[in-house]
Design an enzyme around this catalytic site. Structure first.
Site, PDB file in Angstrom:
ATOM      1  NE  ARG A 172      -1.183 -14.772  -3.805  1.00 59.23           N
ATOM      2  CZ  ARG A 172      -0.529 -14.405  -2.709  1.00 59.23           C
ATOM      3  NH1 ARG A 172       0.333 -15.217  -2.153  1.00 59.23           N
ATOM      4  NH2 ARG A 172      -0.744 -13.226  -2.155  1.00 59.23           N
ATOM      5  CB  THR A 201       4.540  -1.843   7.802  1.00 59.71           C
ATOM      6  OG1 THR A 201       3.455  -1.762   8.744  1.00 59.71           O
ATOM      7  CG2 THR A 201       5.802  -2.010   8.600  1.00 59.71           C
ATOM      8  CG  LEU A 232      -8.966  10.519   5.982  1.00 60.73           C
ATOM      9  CD1 LEU A 232      -9.704  11.203   7.124  1.00 60.73           C
ATOM     10  CD2 LEU A 232      -8.939  11.437   4.772  1.00 60.73           C
ATOM     11  CG  ASP A 266       4.804 -10.077   6.329  1.00 57.78           C
ATOM     12  OD1 ASP A 266       5.901 -10.636   6.247  1.00 57.78           O
ATOM     13  OD2 ASP A 266       3.843 -10.508   6.987  1.00 57.78           O
ATOM     14  NE  ARG A 289      -3.174   1.769   3.436  1.00 56.68           N
ATOM     15  CZ  ARG A 289      -2.121   1.047   3.801  1.00 56.68           C
ATOM     16  NH1 ARG A 289      -0.905   1.485   3.577  1.00 56.68           N
ATOM     17  NH2 ARG A 289      -2.283  -0.103   4.402  1.00 56.68           N
ATOM     18  NE  ARG A 323     -23.372  13.878  18.526  1.00 57.17           N
ATOM     19  CZ  ARG A 323     -23.509  14.360  17.306  1.00 57.17           C
ATOM     20  NH1 ARG A 323     -22.452  14.533  16.551  1.00 57.17           N
ATOM     21  NH2 ARG A 323     -24.695  14.681  16.831  1.00 57.17           N
ATOM     22  CG  ASP A 331      -0.782  -1.235  10.128  1.00 55.87           C
ATOM     23  OD1 ASP A 331      -1.259  -0.105   9.949  1.00 55.87           O
ATOM     24  OD2 ASP A 331      -1.363  -2.280   9.790  1.00 55.87           O
ATOM     25  N   GLY A 350      -4.412  -0.636  11.795  1.00 54.34           N
ATOM     26  CA  GLY A 350      -3.721  -1.526  12.725  1.00 54.34           C
ATOM     27  C   GLY A 350      -4.446  -2.851  12.808  1.00 54.34           C
ATOM     28  NE  ARG A 351      -5.431  -6.400   7.841  1.00 49.07           N
ATOM     29  CZ  ARG A 351      -5.270  -5.510   6.861  1.00 49.07           C
ATOM     30  NH1 ARG A 351      -6.184  -4.593   6.657  1.00 49.07           N
ATOM     31  NH2 ARG A 351      -4.220  -5.558   6.095  1.00 49.07           N
ATOM     32  N   GLY A 384       0.810  -1.220   0.000  1.00 46.44           N
ATOM     33  CA  GLY A 384       0.000   0.000   0.000  1.00 46.44           C
ATOM     34  C   GLY A 384       0.836   1.261   0.000  1.00 46.44           C
ATOM     35  CG  ASP A 400       2.453  -4.645  11.340  1.00 45.66           C
ATOM     36  OD1 ASP A 400       3.153  -4.238  10.399  1.00 45.66           O
ATOM     37  OD2 ASP A 400       1.334  -5.171  11.179  1.00 45.66           O
TER      38      ASP A 400
END
Lengths: 371, 371, 371, 371
Positions: free
Chosen positions: A88, A147, A294, A125, A296, A184, A149, A192-193, A15, A151
């Protein structure tokens, strides 16, 4: 030091991430000073494997002029980063259907045919797995970790993370007064998966009242109780930051992490679920905001540009000293390397006994589970 | 863990730095959760030593409400940071003149009289010396490092540096197109009297063509030659980033580093000198911009807020476990401590054999001296 | 000029908007210079009507110190802006239920009892109706227009709009590279229930490829065709900006505009609908991002702070010259006033024959309908 | 509407301004939709008059691809804006010296030889004079106003001003806490040689305590008195914003306005003078910061991008309807035009009886002279 290299290529995969152009610039400037010729493969590896899909030249000659003034730009001058996994690769079959084929041999051959002595692969990865595969086919390959993230294992930070965290923080800053004026609960879903670095850092920076990470299955009842406690003290708004891959205890959303990338965003992710859950449990107006897309883009932060420049220069340095088959890494004081084969499939998660998580607890931030 | 502490005070010293309020907030929130009562001493130590000089209460009671929503604000809610060195306190004499006196005994007594069991002192080199002095008088003191220049030893980073570097980078980004459209050389002077961290990181991030550090006495002829080389390639502008304390070889400005803080800015610092020097040597239009004052203020970056929060929570944690007389520090993965006595007078300079300097050289950035 | 006024109160109503604090500051500073005493009513009108609901003082004394340094802060120091419509005030009944009652007489009486000679009411359409009602009960009232959507009639701009448009633009800027790297269509939903000012200006500023406004019922087929045309030219991403209140032709979402404020955001608004629609029609990956909540907060832009200061000073000036029952307005060169009675129920929509819409068409931006 | 035009050229002149690329993009996109061919003349008019000085093509073919993604970038893709006044063009003489010659006939001839049916000239006062000269030689010319200072007559705003004001405001915001923590007076010098728009708007937005404009010769004693008054109230810092062209009464710096552009910056401008003057008069520490160079670059604000897009589209629209010899202008609700001949030598100064100046006075800001 003399080096047999005279011609290298750069490919970016995975990404979008702020800092890609700064890496490319650093690779090109430092390689050019060694007298090497640089090329950029467009659209991941599509530029070589499916040149017809690229608009214009599939491989770009990159010299100092080509990378002039690009260090502060988001995106990548090499085009799409998300296509072209050579292992692939989607190939049209005689019957018109499309099937995935392993074109890594073809890719290695195309690199040799182009006269590329070495390849710099910038990615996560998955890209490192491709890089390792190409290394196995005899190419000199060096990887640069990417990455948002944060990670990836073996490196304490990668470019993109600081920019993403900074923008997430800026967004949450804005939500405070609005949530306050409307009494609220705002649920802010961030990327962050598998690891909650962005949620933890942005939540801590922006004064969130609860932070939910993939590393800590959370009890929605505890989050609701924390909100109710604030309410009782006359603080009638609350900010909950939740990582895309966080899961409630009991597993009702265990499918999220397994879903295809972006699926949670598309189907209504953990943020929307939590909005409904907290509204039901607290009786307060709740709203969710999904920041995913937003985070990336955008101009890389100074910090990310420095990391990117160091990684780019280090990739060339590694090749120049005859090393290959490694990914460059950032340690406390210096740049290091790790064999590509050790990178794949390892996720660097937030350490629950680390200082930053401890700080969050000590500041009274609800982490969704008893310590 | 039980701790004999029930009442602490916070003082901030030295210049302004983005993140001070985030430290104060973290100290107060985490101390409050331990049941401690927190107070803030206003205007450095003036709030205790010269309460009449403060507008309103000289010591502020700090609870969760008092620190609500301050984490993202620049400055400090404790007012001026630059006054009240108790070891050289300006005291009016009977004859009307003002003389500096050592009031550290008085200060220690005042702290005891107020019932402060411990003191958190946020500041730089000088403040740590004061903290160490108070420790010597029997107070439980813990220091939190603060220096925008990032030049305190024993800690890999302090809050404020990232914000300052980010804003310097944003400023240099803006100067590129303007310098380009006018075919000018822009000399950008940034903070850094003894160490060139800001110059190096902002210069690298913003694509500077020359970066001059206090650590490397520079040859103006080499800088001019680098500019001439660009010119010959058709790139008719150049950006030179120079740290406030950088010096030309031969020492004509050796007095700069010795000058009082800010003196270089006031008298015409190294930036103005270099503007004239480069104009004479290259025949090009040169302009200098001094960013000094702009780099101390502003909302702290997410990165700085996280460091500040970690430092604040760590200071309380250190006191809670019965430790004192130390400064908290940041290492690669965790927070540590170092005895206050070891902090004073140690400057962390940019390592010339480090990876970041190497990266700058490999990208072709002129550092003012042959490697 | 002498004026019989010596004591005024300020109330802010409706949603959060960047610039509220700058208005309050300007009112207080200019009124104080006339020797008036200023008060702020907290939480809309709750501070007077239901003082028990406020944490602390229900009415704040506002002097120069109270408004020191607040001009650049988002939110409002007067707390929640969204409660306390005195004409439909929720009152607990003897049987425990809550019913809305008209407390405007009580409110007028409370203002008189507090000795307020005049009232400055900052708010939108609804707040101006309340202001007009109080005027009818004999109070000297002046209104200050507030609507991020920029859709209040009689004034060419209000504070908040520029900040919201600027942040929306910054968000869309970030989405470009990400959409490009993934070959996606990004649908960005922004505020604007009845008027498309934010969508039009942010879309134009950020280079959107389609902009859909409440003023132009759109044909999704035309939007899909515009995306397909880009695709055919090798530009494989597209950005569609859609105002919250935009509707497809044929009316399938006619209910949106009628829904309660924020309902579209909550239930899945036009952005989510369009994401699905365009995915089906173009076969491309589409993603939607809802910016709504992010656009109300944040530090006001310089432009908004200037408008806010001018409005605040003008409100005091109007009262000082004995005028009341009006709302201040911004015209090309000067501040004007309009009777409150003429404000209510008038929406300033984007003129379809205006220059900005024409510009969008001439730049080839799809507006969802043939010109 | 049919138009005899099929080929146009764009030239940008004068200093850098945020929004130039957005104008170019709008001209190209809207002209392309009319079937016209667009070209860009590089480096002011150098691309035609001295093509050898340009690196690469002196005239660029501009189609939709060439302007893709440039709207948010600072600078201009047409290179230097500050060279190539054809009416005083530097030409090397037979004896090797350089003399200025009027090459406007040659320029007009070159435009015709290239087949340009019309010319869009983006620039300030000086560029409009050139445009008018070319019009007099029979070329179809339309002007687009550009001045960061916002001092061009006939138009209520030009692109670049909002970005410059916004960044100046952000800088002053940062200086507040630093000045406060050091009890200093900060003098901030901003652009504005003949008109004080930036100083007035940024000063008002950022809460300056004194604002000094070219339009109001100031009494330094009044400024010092205002600072002393604040001091007496316990507010120990002050921010003074001064336009580059502001002058003390009595004229000791009357030479400033007459100086060559940038001269004040170079020699020590009004900011440095005022720093010394106020230090002497108030006994306080004073520091000056010169923002000049920082205000020309950077990504244009949303507001400036919209203005730029409207101007660019309007320029094409004007040509398409057969009009020429005019500059496009912005009025309250629409775009207009004014004959080029009426533009030259007219400066739009800040109206002293206007609402914004009145607001500044009513907020208690010192303007350096009694009202």
């Amino acid at each position: 030091m003399t080096s047999p290299i005279s011609r290298i290529a750069i490919a970016t995969g995975g990404g979008d991430a702020p800092g890609l152009n700064a890496v490319i610039r650093a690779v090109v400037l430092s390689a050019t000073r060694l007298g090497w010729e640089c090329h950029g493969i467009r659209d991941g590896f599509n530029g070589l494997l499916a040149p017809g899909q690229c608009d214009g030249d599939p491989v770009l000659r990159l010299d100092a002029s080509a990378v002039h003034g690009i260090g502060h730009l988001g995106g990548t001058i090499l085009g799409s980063t998300s296509r072209g996994n050579p292992m692939r690769f989607p190939v049209e079959q005689p019957d018109g259907s499309v099937a995935e084929q392993d074109l890594s041999d073809e890719l290695a051959a195309l690199c040799r045919a182009r006269g590329f002595d070495a390849l710099v692969v910038v990615g996560g990865d998955g890209s490192m797995a491709i890089a390792d595969c190409l290394r196995g086919k005899g190419l000199a390959v060096v990887g640069v970790p990417k990455t948002i993230d944060n990670d990836l294992d073996h490196t304490i930070q990668t470019f993109g993370f600081d920019t993403a965290t900074g923008f997430a923080t800026a967004c949450i800053d804005r939500l405070h007064t609005t949530a306050d004026s409307q009494h609220r609960v705002m649920v802010v879903e961030v990327m962050g998966r598998y690891a909650g670095w962005i949620a933890l850092h942005a939540g801590l920076a922006a004064g969130a009242h609860a932070i939910l990470l993939p590393e800590i299955p959370f009890d929605p009842g505890l989050v609701a109780a924390a909100i109710a406690r604030r309410d009782a003290q006359g603080r009638r708004h609350a900010i909950v930051v939740v990582a895309e891959g966080a899961q409630p205890q009991g597993g009702r959303r265990m499918l999220v992490a397994a879903a295809a990338p972006g699926r949670a965003e598309r189907l209504g992710g953990i943020g929307a679920w939590l909005e409904a859950e907290l509204a039901a449990r607290t009786g307060k107006e709740c709203r969710s905001v999904v920041l995913g897309h937003l985070l990336r883009g955008g101009s890389p932060s100074a910090c990310d540009r420095v990391i990117a420049a160091r990684f780019g220069a280090a990739a060339v340095r590694v090749l120049a000293r005859g090393e290959a088959g490694v990914m460059v890494t950032l340690a406390e004081h210096d740049i290091g390397t790790v064999p590509l084969a050790e990178v794949a499939g390892r996720t660097r998660r937030v350490p629950l006994d680390g200082d930053t998580v401890r700080t969050a607890r000590e500041l009274g931030i609800c982490l969704g589970a008893e310590a």
